[in-house]
Motif scaffolding. Sequence first.
Motif, PDB file in Angstrom:
ATOM      1  N   THR A 198       0.622  -1.227  -0.123  1.00  0.00           N
ATOM      2  CA  THR A 198       0.093  -0.042  -0.099  1.00  0.00           C
ATOM      3  C   THR A 198       0.932   1.220   0.273  1.00  0.00           C
ATOM      4  O   THR A 198       0.343   2.470  -0.572  1.00  0.00           O
ATOM      5  CB  THR A 198      -0.990   0.022   1.067  1.00  0.00           C
ATOM      6  N   LEU A 199       2.094   1.044   0.473  1.00  0.00           N
ATOM      7  CA  LEU A 199       3.261   2.301   0.717  1.00  0.00           C
ATOM      8  C   LEU A 199       3.999   2.283  -0.761  1.00  0.00           C
ATOM      9  O   LEU A 199       5.028   2.814  -0.726  1.00  0.00           O
ATOM     10  CB  LEU A 199       3.673   2.504   1.766  1.00  0.00           C
ATOM     11  N   LYS A 201       6.738   0.077  -0.874  1.00  0.00           N
ATOM     12  CA  LYS A 201       8.139  -0.212  -0.296  1.00  0.00           C
ATOM     13  C   LYS A 201       8.472   1.353   0.088  1.00  0.00           C
ATOM     14  O   LYS A 201       9.675   1.655   0.316  1.00  0.00           O
ATOM     15  CB  LYS A 201       8.889  -0.668  -1.512  1.00  0.00           C
ATOM     16  N   GLY A 202       7.598   2.130   0.822  1.00  0.00           N
ATOM     17  CA  GLY A 202       7.728   3.261   1.417  1.00  0.00           C
ATOM     18  C   GLY A 202       7.787   4.585   0.268  1.00  0.00           C
ATOM     19  O   GLY A 202       7.647   5.779   0.827  1.00  0.00           O
ATOM     20  N   LEU A 203       7.577   4.386  -0.918  1.00  0.00           N
ATOM     21  CA  LEU A 203       7.587   5.589  -1.983  1.00  0.00           C
ATOM     22  C   LEU A 203       6.191   6.286  -1.610  1.00  0.00           C
ATOM     23  O   LEU A 203       6.345   7.424  -1.576  1.00  0.00           O
ATOM     24  CB  LEU A 203       7.570   4.849  -3.373  1.00  0.00           C
ATOM     25  N   LEU A 204       5.308   5.701  -1.315  1.00  0.00           N
ATOM     26  CA  LEU A 204       3.873   6.848  -1.008  1.00  0.00           C
ATOM     27  C   LEU A 204       4.047   6.939   0.359  1.00  0.00           C
ATOM     28  O   LEU A 204       2.603   7.502   0.989  1.00  0.00           O
ATOM     29  CB  LEU A 204       2.860   5.923  -1.359  1.00  0.00           C
ATOM     30  N   ALA A 205       5.002   6.624   1.099  1.00  0.00           N
ATOM     31  CA  ALA A 205       4.956   7.259   2.673  1.00  0.00           C
ATOM     32  C   ALA A 205       5.402   8.754   2.574  1.00  0.00           C
ATOM     33  O   ALA A 205       4.994   9.328   3.616  1.00  0.00           O
ATOM     34  CB  ALA A 205       5.803   6.447   3.351  1.00  0.00           C
ATOM     35  N   GLY A 206       6.097   9.101   1.530  1.00  0.00           N
ATOM     36  CA  GLY A 206       6.330  10.437   1.425  1.00  0.00           C
ATOM     37  C   GLY A 206       7.473  10.862   2.106  1.00  0.00           C
ATOM     38  O   GLY A 206       7.859  12.268   2.252  1.00  0.00           O
ATOM     39  N   LYS A 207       8.413  10.084   2.356  1.00  0.00           N
ATOM     40  CA  LYS A 207       9.753  10.180   3.106  1.00  0.00           C
ATOM     41  C   LYS A 207      10.901   9.853   2.157  1.00  0.00           C
ATOM     42  O   LYS A 207      12.053  10.115   2.759  1.00  0.00           O
ATOM     43  CB  LYS A 207       9.694   9.541   4.626  1.00  0.00           C
ATOM     44  N   ILE A 208      10.731   9.356   1.077  1.00  0.00           N
ATOM     45  CA  ILE A 208      11.629   9.290   0.213  1.00  0.00           C
ATOM     46  C   ILE A 208      11.799  10.321  -0.956  1.00  0.00           C
ATOM     47  O   ILE A 208      10.884  10.442  -1.761  1.00  0.00           O
ATOM     48  CB  ILE A 208      11.630   7.989  -0.635  1.00  0.00           C
ATOM     49  N   GLU A 209      12.849  11.111  -0.825  1.00  0.00           N
ATOM     50  CA  GLU A 209      13.162  12.236  -1.753  1.00  0.00           C
ATOM     51  C   GLU A 209      13.632  11.943  -3.092  1.00  0.00           C
ATOM     52  O   GLU A 209      14.031  10.944  -3.369  1.00  0.00           O
ATOM     53  CB  GLU A 209      14.130  13.242  -0.975  1.00  0.00           C
ATOM     54  N   LEU A 255      -2.517   8.613   4.693  1.00  0.00           N
ATOM     55  CA  LEU A 255      -3.275   8.842   3.507  1.00  0.00           C
ATOM     56  C   LEU A 255      -3.350   7.794   2.625  1.00  0.00           C
ATOM     57  O   LEU A 255      -4.342   7.296   2.082  1.00  0.00           O
ATOM     58  CB  LEU A 255      -3.058  10.198   2.886  1.00  0.00           C
ATOM     59  N   SER A 256      -2.370   7.138   2.373  1.00  0.00           N
ATOM     60  CA  SER A 256      -1.964   6.324   1.184  1.00  0.00           C
ATOM     61  C   SER A 256      -2.832   4.941   1.622  1.00  0.00           C
ATOM     62  O   SER A 256      -3.423   4.320   0.835  1.00  0.00           O
ATOM     63  CB  SER A 256      -0.543   6.039   0.802  1.00  0.00           C
ATOM     64  N   ILE A 257      -2.620   4.438   2.831  1.00  0.00           N
ATOM     65  CA  ILE A 257      -2.988   3.254   3.478  1.00  0.00           C
ATOM     66  C   ILE A 257      -4.584   3.283   3.576  1.00  0.00           C
ATOM     67  O   ILE A 257      -5.142   2.519   3.106  1.00  0.00           O
ATOM     68  CB  ILE A 257      -2.360   3.149   4.822  1.00  0.00           C
ATOM     69  N   SER A 258      -5.075   4.679   4.119  1.00  0.00           N
ATOM     70  CA  SER A 258      -6.382   4.894   4.224  1.00  0.00           C
ATOM     71  C   SER A 258      -7.104   4.854   2.803  1.00  0.00           C
ATOM     72  O   SER A 258      -8.083   4.226   2.621  1.00  0.00           O
ATOM     73  CB  SER A 258      -6.628   6.028   4.862  1.00  0.00           C
ATOM     74  N   ALA A 269      -5.408  -3.845   5.156  1.00  0.00           N
ATOM     75  CA  ALA A 269      -4.161  -3.366   4.351  1.00  0.00           C
ATOM     76  C   ALA A 269      -3.096  -4.122   5.164  1.00  0.00           C
ATOM     77  O   ALA A 269      -3.069  -3.982   6.575  1.00  0.00           O
ATOM     78  CB  ALA A 269      -4.238  -2.068   4.378  1.00  0.00           C
ATOM     79  N   LEU A 270      -2.158  -4.641   4.658  1.00  0.00           N
ATOM     80  CA  LEU A 270      -0.913  -5.379   5.332  1.00  0.00           C
ATOM     81  C   LEU A 270       0.046  -4.274   5.295  1.00  0.00           C
ATOM     82  O   LEU A 270       0.621  -4.021   4.212  1.00  0.00           O
ATOM     83  CB  LEU A 270      -0.340  -6.602   4.687  1.00  0.00           C
ATOM     84  N   VAL A 271       0.746  -3.752   6.446  1.00  0.00           N
ATOM     85  CA  VAL A 271       1.585  -2.837   6.438  1.00  0.00           C
ATOM     86  C   VAL A 271       2.750  -3.247   7.308  1.00  0.00           C
ATOM     87  O   VAL A 271       2.441  -3.827   8.558  1.00  0.00           O
ATOM     88  CB  VAL A 271       0.975  -1.609   7.203  1.00  0.00           C
TER      89      VAL A 271
END
Length: 309
Positions: A198-199, A201-209, A255-258, A269-271
């Motif tokens: 759902t993220l 691999k972290g890309l949709l968590a907003g913390k990878i620039e 937001l992405s998981i929701s 969702a599996l997180v």
Amino acid sequence: MNQHIILGLWPIAGVTTIGVTRENAIATIHAAIDAGIRQFDTAYSYGLQGEADERLGAVLKDLDGPTRDEIQIIGKVGQRYGEDGARVNDGNPETLVVDAENSLRRIGIRCFDTLMLHCVDEEVPIEASAWALQRLMQRGMAKRVGVCNATPEQRAAFASVVPCSAIQCPLNGLQQEPLSNEIADAKEHDCDAWVYWTLMKGLLAGKIERDHVFAEGDSRPNYPIFQGAARERAHDIVDQLKVIAADTGRSVANLSISWAVSQPGVTAALVGAHRPEQIADFASAGPLPKAVRRQVNELFATSSDSQAE
């Protein structure tokens, strides 16, 4: 209790996630329980020596009373490590039975709430793999069974042997194909649909620039979404997600998981996480208000249109 979130224990296994410690792994599971998460997803292959199973079991030993009764364990068999250290699919009935028995022993429980075929073995008829899971259920080692990473046709073949109660498949705003395929099929057949990535691999968590350089050994750069124009488009989307998240008082990850658990047919969702401080960011995720869901849907739809051009 948050029924929309399942803690996936793959990061805790420490195979592809860098810097995992047993202490942090156990603390992460405790943090999830404290935050109201009651479902945990493990697998025989989560760890070269079953680290995810063992660490989950260590936490369960400390629980009793109502909280322990609420915990639900999802196990998976059908994937193991070959002599070269690579994970391979093995759907042979004998292997599935042995791996399920060992996984239960490592966790320290007698029965999975749900036991799933991890991956379809193209060398073994899926009906034979389903038969093995049916036998395990008859022996009282699983309350129900399901299949991961399967096409609707494969799910139907599995269900011709034993009722398929759940599936697992990927889903995120950048990869929506399962909504009209595996998830729609699961909904039609009254089957839980648990979604991962759902993220992304972290890309949709907003913390990878955009200029982030991954550490040596990190597997994420191997995924197409982290390369070239696809990554640039993803960052453009994340920039807009940050605006929506700020307006709604959420993190981009939440937001992405929701968004994922708001989609028709999605059960939960599996997180994943491997440090306790990561839990708070997604533990409150759940279906979005209609207006916010519509806004995020439009953003992802625009992205899909641009990628199709």
